[in-house]
Design an enzyme around this catalytic site. Structure first.
Site, PDB file in Angstrom:
ATOM      1  N   MET A  23       9.454   4.591   4.422  1.00 21.16           N
ATOM      2  CA  MET A  23       9.529   3.227   3.903  1.00 21.16           C
ATOM      3  C   MET A  23      10.685   3.065   2.919  1.00 21.16           C
ATOM      4  O   MET A  23      11.333   2.017   2.873  1.00 21.16           O
ATOM      5  CB  MET A  23       8.205   2.810   3.254  1.00 21.16           C
ATOM      6  CG  MET A  23       7.048   2.719   4.243  1.00 21.16           C
ATOM      7  SD  MET A  23       7.406   1.750   5.726  1.00 21.16           S
ATOM      8  CE  MET A  23       7.789   0.159   5.021  1.00 21.16           C
ATOM      9  N   GLU A  24      10.974   4.104   2.157  1.00 18.18           N
ATOM     10  CA  GLU A  24      12.087   4.040   1.216  1.00 18.18           C
ATOM     11  C   GLU A  24      13.420   3.936   1.958  1.00 18.18           C
ATOM     12  O   GLU A  24      14.299   3.149   1.572  1.00 18.18           O
ATOM     13  CB  GLU A  24      12.067   5.256   0.287  1.00 18.18           C
ATOM     14  CG  GLU A  24      10.979   5.208  -0.763  1.00 18.18           C
ATOM     15  CD  GLU A  24       9.555   5.433  -0.248  1.00 18.18           C
ATOM     16  OE1 GLU A  24       8.607   5.194  -1.011  1.00 18.18           O
ATOM     17  OE2 GLU A  24       9.379   5.841   0.924  1.00 18.18           O
ATOM     18  N   LEU A  78       0.813  -1.222   0.000  1.00 19.02           N
ATOM     19  CA  LEU A  78       0.000   0.000   0.000  1.00 19.02           C
ATOM     20  C   LEU A  78       0.848   1.275   0.000  1.00 19.02           C
ATOM     21  O   LEU A  78       0.356   2.369   0.264  1.00 19.02           O
ATOM     22  CB  LEU A  78      -0.943  -0.011   1.208  1.00 19.02           C
ATOM     23  CG  LEU A  78      -1.887  -1.219   1.243  1.00 19.02           C
ATOM     24  CD1 LEU A  78      -2.714  -1.217   2.515  1.00 19.02           C
ATOM     25  CD2 LEU A  78      -2.769  -1.266   0.012  1.00 19.02           C
ATOM     26  N   CYS A  79       2.111   1.136  -0.327  1.00 22.97           N
ATOM     27  CA  CYS A  79       3.046   2.257  -0.336  1.00 22.97           C
ATOM     28  C   CYS A  79       2.919   3.039  -1.648  1.00 22.97           C
ATOM     29  O   CYS A  79       2.838   2.449  -2.725  1.00 22.97           O
ATOM     30  CB  CYS A  79       4.453   1.695  -0.181  1.00 22.97           C
ATOM     31  SG  CYS A  79       5.701   2.881   0.243  1.00 22.97           S
ATOM     32  N   HIS A  80       2.918   4.362  -1.553  1.00 16.76           N
ATOM     33  CA  HIS A  80       2.828   5.208  -2.744  1.00 16.76           C
ATOM     34  C   HIS A  80       4.162   5.248  -3.489  1.00 16.76           C
ATOM     35  O   HIS A  80       5.211   5.365  -2.852  1.00 16.76           O
ATOM     36  CB  HIS A  80       2.467   6.645  -2.354  1.00 16.76           C
ATOM     37  CG  HIS A  80       1.090   6.792  -1.845  1.00 16.76           C
ATOM     38  ND1 HIS A  80       0.748   6.579  -0.531  1.00 16.76           N
ATOM     39  CD2 HIS A  80      -0.065   7.138  -2.468  1.00 16.76           C
ATOM     40  CE1 HIS A  80      -0.545   6.789  -0.368  1.00 16.76           C
ATOM     41  NE2 HIS A  80      -1.065   7.122  -1.529  1.00 16.76           N
ATOM     42  N   ASP A 137      24.450 -11.667   1.501  1.00 21.05           N
ATOM     43  CA  ASP A 137      24.603 -12.482   0.301  1.00 21.05           C
ATOM     44  C   ASP A 137      26.047 -12.485  -0.197  1.00 21.05           C
ATOM     45  O   ASP A 137      26.578 -13.536  -0.562  1.00 21.05           O
ATOM     46  CB  ASP A 137      23.672 -11.971  -0.800  1.00 21.05           C
ATOM     47  CG  ASP A 137      23.773 -12.816  -2.053  1.00 21.05           C
ATOM     48  OD1 ASP A 137      23.626 -14.053  -1.959  1.00 21.05           O
ATOM     49  OD2 ASP A 137      24.019 -12.245  -3.132  1.00 21.05           O
TER      50      ASP A 137
END
Length: 171
Positions: A127-128, A91-93, A142
């Protein structure tokens, strides 16, 4: 039956005090309508850490990991992740990022990652910054897993955000 339409006003749901803004009046998940919000300069800073064996940490610091330049690869992965956040978080823009910076601080026991994301938009970039931090950490894992499979990723958190209606915040 699952409703395919949202009969409530998204802007009204955004204004409801004490309610989660990603739920409509029927309790269904939806993307928040930010159309009425002003465009402002926004910035967020997140951090996280990966701890590892002294051998793996030394190889990263010295640039002797067989897979290549671990720090450069993690930096690019973090930047790419910030740009893809809306594709990963449901739901992130999607945001027009104006800057993403990834700081990697290797030491004797691991690497601390700090990501800064900035935009001029109607919603924040927390969020970014968090996504950039996490993906940079996963990339470090990794790239060095042949040296230490017991590495631990943790302490991922938001350090600060600025801009928007809620103003500035610091941890």
């Amino acid at each position: 039956m699952v409703s395919q339409t949202d009969n409530s006003s998204p802007s009204a749901s955004r204004k409801r005090e004490g309610n989660l803004t990603h739920l409509n009046a029927a309790g269904e998940a939806h993307m928040v309508d930010v159309a009425g919000k002003p465009v402002t300069a926004r910035e967020a800073v997140a951090t996280g850490r990966i701890t590892m064996s002294a051998e793996a940490a030394r190889a990263i610091r010295e640039g002797s990991v067989k897979k290549g330049d671990v720090l450069a690869t993690a930096r690019i992965a973090g930047i790419m992740a910030a740009k893809k956040t809306a594709e990963l978080i449901p739901l992130c823009h999607p945001l027009p990022l104006t800057r993403v910076a990834i700081d990697l601080a290797p030491d004797e026991t691991g690497v601390t990652v700090t990501a800064t994301a900035a935009t001029e938009a109607q919603t924040g970039v927390e969020m970014e910054a968090l996504t950039a931090t996490t993906v940079a950490l996963l990339t470090l894992y990794d790239m060095a897993k042949a040296l230490d499979k017991a590495m631990v990723i943790g302490e991922v958190r938001l350090l600060s955000k600025s801009g928007g209606k809620s103003g500035d915040w610091q941890a």
